[in-house]
Design a protein around this motif. Structure first.
Motif, PDB file in Angstrom:
ATOM      1  N   ILE A 128      27.285  63.174   5.845  1.00 60.25           N
ATOM      2  CA  ILE A 128      28.444  63.650   5.075  1.00 60.25           C
ATOM      3  C   ILE A 128      29.162  64.744   5.866  1.00 60.25           C
ATOM      4  N   ILE A 129      30.449  64.521   6.114  1.00 54.73           N
ATOM      5  CA  ILE A 129      31.283  65.524   6.797  1.00 54.73           C
ATOM      6  C   ILE A 129      32.268  66.093   5.773  1.00 54.73           C
ATOM      7  N   PRO A 130      32.062  67.337   5.298  1.00 57.45           N
ATOM      8  CA  PRO A 130      33.022  67.910   4.344  1.00 57.45           C
ATOM      9  C   PRO A 130      34.322  68.291   5.053  1.00 57.45           C
ATOM     10  N   VAL A 131      35.440  67.975   4.419  1.00 64.14           N
ATOM     11  CA  VAL A 131      36.769  68.282   4.968  1.00 64.14           C
ATOM     12  C   VAL A 131      37.574  69.003   3.898  1.00 64.14           C
ATOM     13  N   ILE A 132      38.060  70.202   4.222  1.00 65.28           N
ATOM     14  CA  ILE A 132      38.943  70.942   3.312  1.00 65.28           C
ATOM     15  C   ILE A 132      40.368  70.535   3.653  1.00 65.28           C
ATOM     16  N   ASN A 133      41.007  69.819   2.744  1.00 63.08           N
ATOM     17  CA  ASN A 133      42.327  69.239   2.993  1.00 63.08           C
ATOM     18  C   ASN A 133      43.432  70.100   2.365  1.00 63.08           C
ATOM     19  N   LYS A 134      44.653  69.864   2.777  1.00 68.83           N
ATOM     20  CA  LYS A 134      45.854  70.541   2.271  1.00 68.83           C
ATOM     21  C   LYS A 134      45.843  72.045   2.570  1.00 68.83           C
ATOM     22  N   VAL A 135      45.330  72.429   3.753  1.00 67.51           N
ATOM     23  CA  VAL A 135      45.276  73.854   4.110  1.00 67.51           C
ATOM     24  C   VAL A 135      46.658  74.408   4.434  1.00 67.51           C
ATOM     25  N   ASP A 136      47.677  73.527   4.585  1.00 66.07           N
ATOM     26  CA  ASP A 136      49.027  73.984   4.904  1.00 66.07           C
ATOM     27  C   ASP A 136      49.764  74.502   3.681  1.00 66.07           C
ATOM     28  N   LYS A 137      49.235  74.271   2.487  1.00 70.83           N
ATOM     29  CA  LYS A 137      49.946  74.667   1.262  1.00 70.83           C
ATOM     30  C   LYS A 137      49.830  76.173   1.023  1.00 70.83           C
ATOM     31  N   PRO A 138      50.884  76.794   0.456  1.00 76.11           N
ATOM     32  CA  PRO A 138      50.843  78.259   0.202  1.00 76.11           C
ATOM     33  C   PRO A 138      49.738  78.660  -0.760  1.00 76.11           C
ATOM     34  N   THR A 139      49.364  77.754  -1.684  1.00 76.52           N
ATOM     35  CA  THR A 139      48.354  78.093  -2.701  1.00 76.52           C
ATOM     36  C   THR A 139      46.933  77.769  -2.249  1.00 76.52           C
ATOM     37  N   ASP A 156      26.703  72.665   3.816  1.00 78.06           N
ATOM     38  CA  ASP A 156      26.947  73.814   4.692  1.00 78.06           C
ATOM     39  C   ASP A 156      28.457  74.077   4.766  1.00 78.06           C
ATOM     40  N   PRO A 157      28.936  75.223   4.255  1.00 75.39           N
ATOM     41  CA  PRO A 157      30.379  75.487   4.279  1.00 75.39           C
ATOM     42  C   PRO A 157      30.925  75.690   5.690  1.00 75.39           C
ATOM     43  N   ASP A 158      30.069  76.142   6.620  1.00 73.39           N
ATOM     44  CA  ASP A 158      30.527  76.363   7.994  1.00 73.39           C
ATOM     45  C   ASP A 158      30.767  75.035   8.724  1.00 73.39           C
TER      46      ASP A 158
END
Length: 602
Positions: A128-139, A156-158
């Protein structure tokens, strides 16, 4: 091709977390299709998928990628359906992968389906590779999302990657992570052929196109293949891999994902989860996990115009070529004419089939309220399976009745626990187990009648938990229950299309709810219209549509009151005669209101 540079993966996410957008960027960056052919949601080929934002029919595509080290890789992206009705298809698609990208929206954080998808991936022992998406949004709140990945998902958050499917930021890092973290497939090309069918699609010229993942062995054009569970044999005409179009290859070997064309006439012959092997050198046993997909929800479909019946016959036959899970047989209603009794995987499947029939074949349809398959034991020892209320036997001949039950698994934050337990109890749920999967998250197991979750149970569950509850279920067989058939009478005449089977304790509230909705949708007439719910000859619910009243005294200016009374009495007598011969036309909206609205609670 060699097995080492192959990577098979899928993308899983909560709805609206950017799964389709990220898939578009992966396809664009790897130049899988020409830039001029790129469009949003390129893997969603149906209009319904684009409108609803869900994947109904899974797709696959092979991406060619040169890593930063200069090595060439083939990345097979296997897209999956995104609804509980298609859980089995999702499980077969994930079985074909070695890893997944788990998307989390940086603005919304971890949500219900994120957790459900995580457990599904863990069951299949995937990387499993966690991906935090939509990091370009102001919120976007990246730190809070990392914290939730640790506390809610236990990952693992890192190790989470930051990306934006919209701008393409971080997508190169995702491709590198796929080739570095996801292991290559395992398999022996010298062993007997074993390939898993994870989907199939009908081609009008070439028959069923099998979507498969090869685990061992090799298959070529000219080979004779055998399907384990259907026991049929076919001669392979062509094999290949997926781009946006089908790309022909000489062979498919262990670890590869591709297609097989073998002159198969219908997708119903290629069951999802079946194992393909060679007829001359068969594998000793099939791949594990296969089960036959059976319909759980039944509803009748009728054309509003009886002249369109033949068109409906052709339309269902064409639709079934691409949807093997759709089952149907002829049905007749005294009020609606000739139609078909259809079996579906769930309510979403029902809605999709109805919309496709109306859009693709220009049909105007009436769909009856959905029901499940009940089991009725007669006094002579005979057992009947009833999925249509019209076939319900005389109560005096019945010894006992049974209805299908499911074991529901509900994951919910602790603060919503009280409301969820009450909701399950209101739907005749029996608690089997309760675990704290984490300090703030509770895992509930309830046995529920399948009929109770047909009408908006899931939507109400989401509402009570503000979208955080996850819901999955599996059938556990039949249990004895006190069932009755409820008839709906409009102006004294039974409308068989509105009849339903219900638990005795819930029959009155359901009948009252249907009567109330029919009162709102059936237009008023010149005479009074009673709407009644009845068990046998006993009326358990009633609503009345009041009559229009024409102002027959408008021409009377003054004068004796007896003149007005005579006119009113004459009108009253005329309305009595009208009621005796009057018939009520029930509009399509009335049937739809019963179908799409949950029963009224007491």
């Amino acid at each position: 091709m060699p097995i080492e540079p192959i990577r098979n993966f899928s993308i899983i996410a909560h709805i609206d977390h950017g799964k389709s957008t990220l898939a578009d960027r992966l396809i664009q960056i790897t130049k899988a299709i020409p830039e001029r052919l790129m469009q949003d949601q390129v893997l969603d080929t149906m209009d319904l998928e684009r409108e609803r934002g869900i994947t109904i029919k899974s797709q696959a595509i092979a991406l060619s990628y040169r890593s930063r080290s200069g090595q060439e890789f083939v990345l097979n992206l296997i897209d999956t359906p995104g609804h509980a009705d298609f859980t089995y298809e999702v499980s077969r698609a994930l079985t074909s992968c070695e890893g997944v990208l788990l998307l989390v929206d940086a603005c919304q954080g971890v949500q219900a389906q994120t957790i459900s998808n995580l457990y599904l991936a863990l069951e299949h022992d995937l990387e499993i590779i966690p991906v935090i998406n939509k990091v370009d949004k102001p919120t976007a709140n990246i730190e809070r999302t990392r914290e939730q990945i640790l506390t809610e998902l236990g990952l693992d958050p890192d190790a989470a990657l930051l990306a934006s499917g919209k701008t393409g930021q971080g997508v190169e890092d995702i491709l590198e992570a796929i080739v570095q973290r996801i292991p290559p497939p395992q398999g022996d090309r010298a062993a007997p052929l074993t390939a898993l069918i994870f989907d199939s699609k009908y081609n009008a010229y070439r028959g069923a196109v099998i979507y498969c993942r090869v685990f061992d062995g090799e298959v070529r054009a000219g080979d004779t293949i055998k399907l384990f569970y259907s026991t049929n044999t076919y001669r392979v005409e062509e094999v290949g891999v997926f781009k946006i179009d089908l790309i022909k290859r000489e062979s498919l070997g262990a670890g590869e994902v591709g297609y097989i064309i073998a002159g198969i006439k219908s997708v119903s012959e290629t069951r999802v989860g079946d194992t393909i092997t060679l007829a001359e050198r068969p594998a000793p046993k099939p791949l594990p996990g296969y089960r036959e997909v059976l319909p759980v929800v039944f509803s009748s479909i009728y054309p509003t115009n009886t002249a369109e019946y033949d068109l409906l016959v052709d339309s269902l036959a064409k639709l079934q070529l691409n949807d093997a899970s759709l089952q149907y047989q002829k049905d007749t209603s005294s009020s609606l004419g000739s139609g078909f009794r259809c079996g579906f995987l769930g309510l979403l499947h029902l809605e999709i089939v109805q919309e496709r029939l109306e859009r693709e074949f220009k049909l105007d349809l009436i769909t009856t309220a959905p029901s499940v398959k009940y089991r009725v034991h007669l006094k002579g020892g005979k057992v009947l399976e009833i999925d249509n209320p019209l076939n319900y036997p005389d109560p005096s001949k019945i010894e006992k009745t049974e209805e299908p039950y499911i074991r529901a698994q509900i994951l919910v934050p602790e603060k919503y626990l009280g409301g969820i337990i009450t909701h399950c109890l209101e739907h005749r749920g029996l608690n089997q187990k309760m675990n704290y999967s984490s300090p703030k998250r509770v895992e509930l197991y309830y046995d529920l009648p399948l009929a109770e979750i047909l009408f908006e149970f899931y939507d109400q569950l989401k509402s009570l938990s503000q979208g955080y509850a996850t819901f999955s279920y599996e059938p556990i067989g039949y249990q004895e229950s006190s069932l009755v058939k409820v008839d709906v009478l409009v102006n004294g005449e039974r409308v068989d299309a509105l009849s339903f089977i219900a638990h005795r304790d819930r029959a009155e509230s359901k009948a009252r709810g249907i009567c109330e909705r029919l009162k709102k949708t059936i237009p008023r007439q010149q005479f009074q219209i009673p709407i009644q719910g009845a068990i046998g000859s006993r009326i358990i619910a009633r609503e009345t549509i009041s009559a229009y009243r024409k102002d027959v005294t408008a021409k009377c200016y003054g004068g004796d009151i007896t003149r007005k009374r005579k006119l009113l009495e004459r009108q009253k007598e005329g309305k009595k005669r009208m009621k005796m011969v009057g018939s009520v036309e029930i509009p399509q909206e009335a049937f739809l209101s019963v179908l799409r609205t949950s029963p009224v609670k007491e």
